[in-house]
Design a protein around this motif. Structure first.
Motif, PDB file in Angstrom:
ATOM      1  N   ARG A 311      39.795   1.181  -4.977  1.00 50.19           N
ATOM      2  CA  ARG A 311      38.502   0.965  -5.627  1.00 50.19           C
ATOM      3  C   ARG A 311      37.442   0.722  -4.567  1.00 50.19           C
ATOM      4  NH1 ARG A 311      35.891  -0.602 -10.264  1.00 50.19           N
ATOM      5  NH2 ARG A 311      34.434  -2.346 -10.119  1.00 50.19           N
ATOM      6  N   VAL A 313      33.326  -0.260  -4.280  1.00 42.77           N
ATOM      7  CA  VAL A 313      32.102  -0.721  -4.944  1.00 42.77           C
ATOM      8  C   VAL A 313      30.966  -0.638  -3.938  1.00 42.77           C
ATOM      9  CG1 VAL A 313      30.938  -2.601  -6.131  1.00 42.77           C
ATOM     10  CG2 VAL A 313      33.390  -2.228  -6.494  1.00 42.77           C
ATOM     11  N   ASP A 315      27.440  -1.527  -3.203  1.00 41.76           N
ATOM     12  CA  ASP A 315      26.449  -2.499  -3.684  1.00 41.76           C
ATOM     13  C   ASP A 315      25.083  -2.187  -3.069  1.00 41.76           C
ATOM     14  OD1 ASP A 315      24.952  -4.613  -4.531  1.00 41.76           O
ATOM     15  OD2 ASP A 315      26.329  -6.173  -3.830  1.00 41.76           O
ATOM     16  N   ARG A 352      30.886  13.508  -6.777  1.00 41.30           N
ATOM     17  CA  ARG A 352      32.286  13.172  -6.537  1.00 41.30           C
ATOM     18  C   ARG A 352      33.128  14.387  -6.153  1.00 41.30           C
ATOM     19  NH1 ARG A 352      34.930   8.658  -7.770  1.00 41.30           N
ATOM     20  NH2 ARG A 352      36.383   9.682  -6.339  1.00 41.30           N
ATOM     21  N   GLU A 401      38.653   4.938  -7.114  1.00 40.51           N
ATOM     22  CA  GLU A 401      37.636   4.631  -8.126  1.00 40.51           C
ATOM     23  C   GLU A 401      36.365   4.166  -7.422  1.00 40.51           C
ATOM     24  OE1 GLU A 401      36.827   1.358 -11.680  1.00 40.51           O
ATOM     25  OE2 GLU A 401      38.828   1.548 -10.774  1.00 40.51           O
ATOM     26  N   GLU A 403      32.362   2.747  -7.813  1.00 40.79           N
ATOM     27  CA  GLU A 403      31.322   2.134  -8.647  1.00 40.79           C
ATOM     28  C   GLU A 403      30.096   1.875  -7.786  1.00 40.79           C
ATOM     29  OE1 GLU A 403      30.280  -2.013 -11.062  1.00 40.79           O
ATOM     30  OE2 GLU A 403      32.296  -1.664 -10.269  1.00 40.79           O
ATOM     31  N   ILE A 405      26.601  -0.297  -7.677  1.00 40.83           N
ATOM     32  CA  ILE A 405      25.803  -1.371  -8.268  1.00 40.83           C
ATOM     33  C   ILE A 405      24.346  -1.114  -7.911  1.00 40.83           C
ATOM     34  CG2 ILE A 405      25.369  -3.847  -8.336  1.00 40.83           C
ATOM     35  CD1 ILE A 405      28.235  -4.342  -7.560  1.00 40.83           C
TER      36      ILE A 405
END
Length: 432
Positions: A311, A313, A315, A352, A401, A403, A405
């Motif tokens: 994962r 993230v 930010d 992606r 994965e 993500e 923010i």
């Protein structure tokens, strides 16, 4: 003496015209406080400091007094900084000179808190009247424009004389300060300062203070090299018996010895490192063991994929704290990002399926021909994120994965970025 150039810039360069300099500085300062134009302005570094202090709401008529740290807190801070080991050098280089020049030497931490002071006995007594004593706060936010606080804010050597101080109570003083950095990682570790009555002003004081600060940094570097040599002597026989890739690094990640792989100057280490298996962004899964003064890091070439992060993230919520968080079976790792690397990772998060070098060049620069720059930046990114970034085309790895923010308002995404991929996202946010 004062020098006023064609742009009306006032420079204090000596004592010869001290009264005239003081009058002009007072005039410029009062104009600044009233928000009115002035025929003269102070030197650039003082001008910038006054702006910061005015914005912070410091009262020019306030007392320089501050709440002092408790004695045990002062001692704790002394033990927690590398400056403590350097005090014999600083005393030898500055304290005796300060004493003879009717001044005092002051050493502070990175918050501008006075940890040590030494020098002329009479001046030490006078310094009590302006709270220039151990435990006092001398950052700009507490005491306005002064050499310690302004050197902290600007990260450069600064001399502040008489009416250049923002608080009136300090106009009878002169001071010169220089930052001291840890050469191992470039971090600021404190400020070295000489202060005294305004009558003791000398333009060479700043050069003296800066030279001693550089000597202090050199002493840290010399001691570090000696520590690396000791670590290398311990690690060399161990690495001879280790199969595969391995490194011996000090607690800052600086390389002492290596086997089975190209050397690196520094291995980024997590803030909290413990013996056992750990995932490092630039190497993957590793086995870490303590050494005297450092760590033995063995790369687990067999188990890398099982411990790789699953994962990511990204930010981007705060422009001044851009970061990427990597999470895998053994925990999380945070990496700070430059604005350029944040743009690149954002482009890969948006696409992606992956991007070629020319497509990324168009995303970032609006110019598909700037592939050399893109490849160089991706190469730098992969030094720390090799386990999550793939190439041909450039993309996040399969099964990772991702993500992103965003800031609270999408239109604030990377506000200073000119990258087309970011500008397009900001435009889309404004229309929704």
């Amino acid at each position: 003496m004062t020098e006023t150039g064609s742009a009306g810039v006032l420079r204090v360069t000596g004592q010869g015209a001290g009264r005239r300099a003081t009058r002009l500085l007072h005039r410029a300062r009062e104009a600044r406080l009233a928000g009115e134009p002035s025929g003269v302005v102070p030197r650039a570094e003082i001008d910038a400091s006054w702006d910061r202090v005015v914005r912070s709401g410091i009262d020019p008529d306030q007392s320089p007094e501050s709440e002092l740290l408790e004695a045990d807190e002062i001692e704790h801070r002394r033990r927690s900084t590398a400056l403590g080991e350097l005090m014999p050098l600083l005393r030898a280089g500055l304290a005796s000179i300060a004493d003879a020049a009717q001044q005092i030497m002051v050493v502070t931490d990175t918050e501008g808190r006075v940890l040590w002071r030494q020098g002329n006995t009479g001046v030490l007594r006078r310094a009590h009247d302006i709270c220039l004593e151990e435990g006092a706060a001398w950052a700009e936010a507490a005491t306005g424009t002064n050499a310690i606080g302004t050197a902290l804010a600007a990260r450069v050597p600064v001399q502040v004389h008489s009416a250049e101080h923002f608080i009136r109570a300090l106009h009878g003083w002169t001071c010169a300060a220089a930052p001291v950095r840890d050469p191992r990682d470039g971090r600021l570790i404190g400020i070295v300062d000489i202060s005294g009555p305004a009558s003791t002003f000398h333009p060479a004081t700043l050069a003296l203070v800066d030279s001693v600060a550089r000597l202090a940094e050199g002493e840290i570097r010399t001691r570090h090299l000696a520590e690396i040599e000791r670590l290398r002597a311990v690690a060399a026989p161990i690495l001879c018996r280790v199969g595969g890739r391995a490194l011996a690094v000090d607690v800052h990640g600086r390389l002492a010895a290596v086997t089975g792989m190209p050397p690196v100057d520094r291995l980024p280490l997590p803030k909290s490192l413990h013996p056992g298996p750990v995932w490092l962004p630039s190497l993957g899964m590793c086995q870490v063991e303590p050494l005297p003064g450092g760590w033995l890091v063995q790369v687990d070439d067999v188990g890398t994929t099982t411990g790789a992060p699953r994962r990511v993230v990204l930010d981007l919520s705060r422009p001044r704290a851009l970061a990427v968080h990597l999470t895998g079976p053994l925990g999380s790792v945070k990496q700070r990002l430059s604005p350029r690397h944040a743009e690149l990772l954002y482009a890969l998060a948006v696409h992606r399926q992956g991007r070629t070098a020319s497509e990324l060049a168009r995303d970032i620069f609006g110019d598909a021909t700037r592939t050399v720059t893109v490849r160089a930046e991706i190469s730098r990114l992969r030094r720390h994120l090799a386990e999550v970034l793939a190439h041909r085309p450039y993309r996040f790895g399969d099964g990772v994965e991702v993500e992103v923010i965003h800031p609270e308002h999408g239109a604030d995404l990377l506000p200073h970025s000119l990258a087309p991929v970011v500008a397009e996202a900001r435009r889309a946010a404004r229309t929704t």
